[in-house]
Write an enzyme that holds these catalytic residues in place. Structure first.
Site, PDB file in Angstrom:
ATOM      1  N   ASN A 274       0.811  -1.211   0.000  1.00  0.00           N
ATOM      2  CA  ASN A 274       0.000   0.000   0.000  1.00  0.00           C
ATOM      3  C   ASN A 274       0.850   1.268   0.000  1.00  0.00           C
ATOM      4  O   ASN A 274       0.327   2.368   0.184  1.00  0.00           O
ATOM      5  CB  ASN A 274      -0.937   0.010   1.209  1.00  0.00           C
ATOM      6  CG  ASN A 274      -2.075  -0.989   1.055  1.00  0.00           C
ATOM      7  OD1 ASN A 274      -2.505  -1.264  -0.059  1.00  0.00           O
ATOM      8  ND2 ASN A 274      -2.548  -1.530   2.165  1.00  0.00           N
ATOM      9  N   HIS A 276       3.035   2.436   2.138  1.00  0.00           N
ATOM     10  CA  HIS A 276       3.380   3.113   3.366  1.00  0.00           C
ATOM     11  C   HIS A 276       4.169   2.155   4.255  1.00  0.00           C
ATOM     12  O   HIS A 276       4.240   0.961   3.989  1.00  0.00           O
ATOM     13  CB  HIS A 276       2.152   3.680   4.097  1.00  0.00           C
ATOM     14  CG  HIS A 276       1.097   2.667   4.423  1.00  0.00           C
ATOM     15  ND1 HIS A 276      -0.241   2.937   4.408  1.00  0.00           N
ATOM     16  CD2 HIS A 276       1.171   1.353   4.782  1.00  0.00           C
ATOM     17  CE1 HIS A 276      -0.935   1.873   4.744  1.00  0.00           C
ATOM     18  NE2 HIS A 276      -0.096   0.902   4.988  1.00  0.00           N
ATOM     19  N   CYS A 311       3.019   6.801   7.542  1.00  0.00           N
ATOM     20  CA  CYS A 311       4.413   7.240   7.445  1.00  0.00           C
ATOM     21  C   CYS A 311       4.906   6.866   6.064  1.00  0.00           C
ATOM     22  O   CYS A 311       4.818   5.700   5.655  1.00  0.00           O
ATOM     23  CB  CYS A 311       5.264   6.588   8.523  1.00  0.00           C
ATOM     24  SG  CYS A 311       7.024   6.997   8.430  1.00  0.00           S
TER      25      CYS A 311
END
Length: 402
Positions: A274, A276, A311
């Site tokens: 995904n 991240h 993040c």
């Protein structure tokens, strides 16, 4: 695009294929798999390959569909519900909606004490969750996303997770991991796990998590579309691995935390499908702030994570850690400080006196740390994840079963 259907065969005495399970009705499937194994992809000797051109698609003996391009292999994502997966040692349980996978703890999943690391356990939880969706027949081309989620550009993101560990599996031990899902509010989903010894049935660990949906393009949280609800709700069951009367709130740490690790930067290998940073990486950053004295004499018995934001690969991360006052009883500070504290305690408790003394009793109490991962330089929405870890004195490792 050229497609190919391939069949390979080999002498059973040289390359045995074994699928085992302690569950009923599996022997018949095992015989079918042993008698006829079909797969997709490129093969080398000693496999005998029969290829047929102009084939639009191929179907394996397990009811899976796949298409093969010129440059490689696509995974065989099931198009309908599977009851047994001999390749992953998995099977559907709980009346057709839960999932159980048998796993052998490998050498690269253990630490210096030959027990599975927390990171390995978290990776196994993630893997079994994805395999559960895989076998459901609902998996699209996303990271655990259903067909309806793919059509709506949605992905799953975890908002909260709790893991309680009584014993850590040891190298070579065979464990069973059960997982299932349930509803969580109007737009969320709860996923739970149990990890047990296959030999004794002893529970090693329990875990629970809450998941919500996020738009893959806008990166904003989304309501659950009705078509997605129709896909996943038949799999929901009312069962909890960890029963909580009320969730404990994790306080936010400030920049004056006792332990800090700054300038942490994600690597490309830390990103998941995904795009991240993977959740397991967050835990690694947190544990790096725990004092060496605690890591050497204690083992983590519980961790709770509250996720706040993503993040990305360009973010610089700070890891903050603050202990509870009990840290002074576990060898992290000077003995004089500990002695002065004990001089002020009452000895009225018979449990303390009969337990071998004040210090011995208090040392057996778990110690807790509060954690925060934040993006450095951000003034608003800087929190990535809040955490709470609980540690207890190391205990003797359970021996191999005989």
């Amino acid at each position: 695009m050229r497609t190919m259907a391939a069949t390979f065969s080999y002498p059973a005495s040289t390359y045995p294929v074994r699928c085992c399970s302690m569950r009923e009705n599996h022997d018949q499937l095992k015989q079918q798999v042993n008698n006829s194994i079909r797969t997709n992809g490129s093969f080398r000797s000693p496999f005998k390959v029969e290829s047929h051109s102009q084939t639009a698609s191929t179907t394996t003996t397990l009811g899976q569909a796949a298409t093969i391009g010129e440059n490689g292999l696509r995974q065989n994502i099931p198009t309908k519900k599977q009851l047994v997966d001999p390749h992953r040692q998995g099977l559907i349980i709980e009346g057709g909606v839960g999932y159980r996978q048998t796993v052998v703890i490998r050498s690269y999943e253990v630490g210096a004490d030959k027990t599975a690391t927390l990171e390995s356990i978290l990776n196994l939880l993630q893997e079994t969750a994805l395999n559960h969706v895989w076998m459901s027949g609902l998996l699209g081309d996303g990271f655990g996303a259903t067909h309806g989620m793919v059509r709506n550009d949605l992905i799953w993101v975890v908002s909260r997770m709790q893991v309680l560990i009584d014993y850590y599996p040891i190298w070579g031990e065979v464990v069973e991991i059960d997982t299932w899902v349930g509803g969580s509010g109007k737009n969320g989903m709860q996923r739970d796990w149990l990890i047990r010894s296959q030999a004794t049935g002893h529970i090693f660990a329990r875990a629970t998590s809450t998941w919500v949906m996020m738009n893959r393009k806008t990166r904003r949280l989304s309501k659950m579309p009705e078509e997605v609800r129709a896909e996943v709700s038949p799999w929901f069951i009312e069962k909890q691995a960890i029963k909580e009367d009320a969730q404990e709130k994790i306080v936010k740490l400030d920049k004056e935390a006792k332990y800090m690790n700054s300038d942490l930067k994600p690597k490309r290998s830390d990103l998941d499908m995904n795009q991240h940073v993977n959740n397991v990486k967050y835990v690694r950053w947190m544990l790096e702030t725990i004092p060496d004295q605690i890591l050497e004499g204690h083992q983590l018995s519980g961790i709770t994570l509250e996720y706040r934001r993503e993040c990305g690969s360009s973010d610089i991360v700070q890891s903050l850690c603050e202990p509870e006052v009990d840290e002074i009883l576990h060898g992290v500070v000077e003995t004089d400080y500990c002695t002065n504290l004990l001089n002020g305690l009452s000895l009225a408790s018979s449990n303390i006196i009969n337990g071998g003394g004040v210090l011995t009793s208090l040392e057996q109490r778990p110690i807790r740390y509060t954690h925060l991962l934040k993006i450095k330089g951000e003034k608003q929405r800087d929190e990535i994840v809040r955490g709470m870890t609980t540690w207890k004195r190391k205990i003797a490792t359970m021996p191999f079963s005989t």
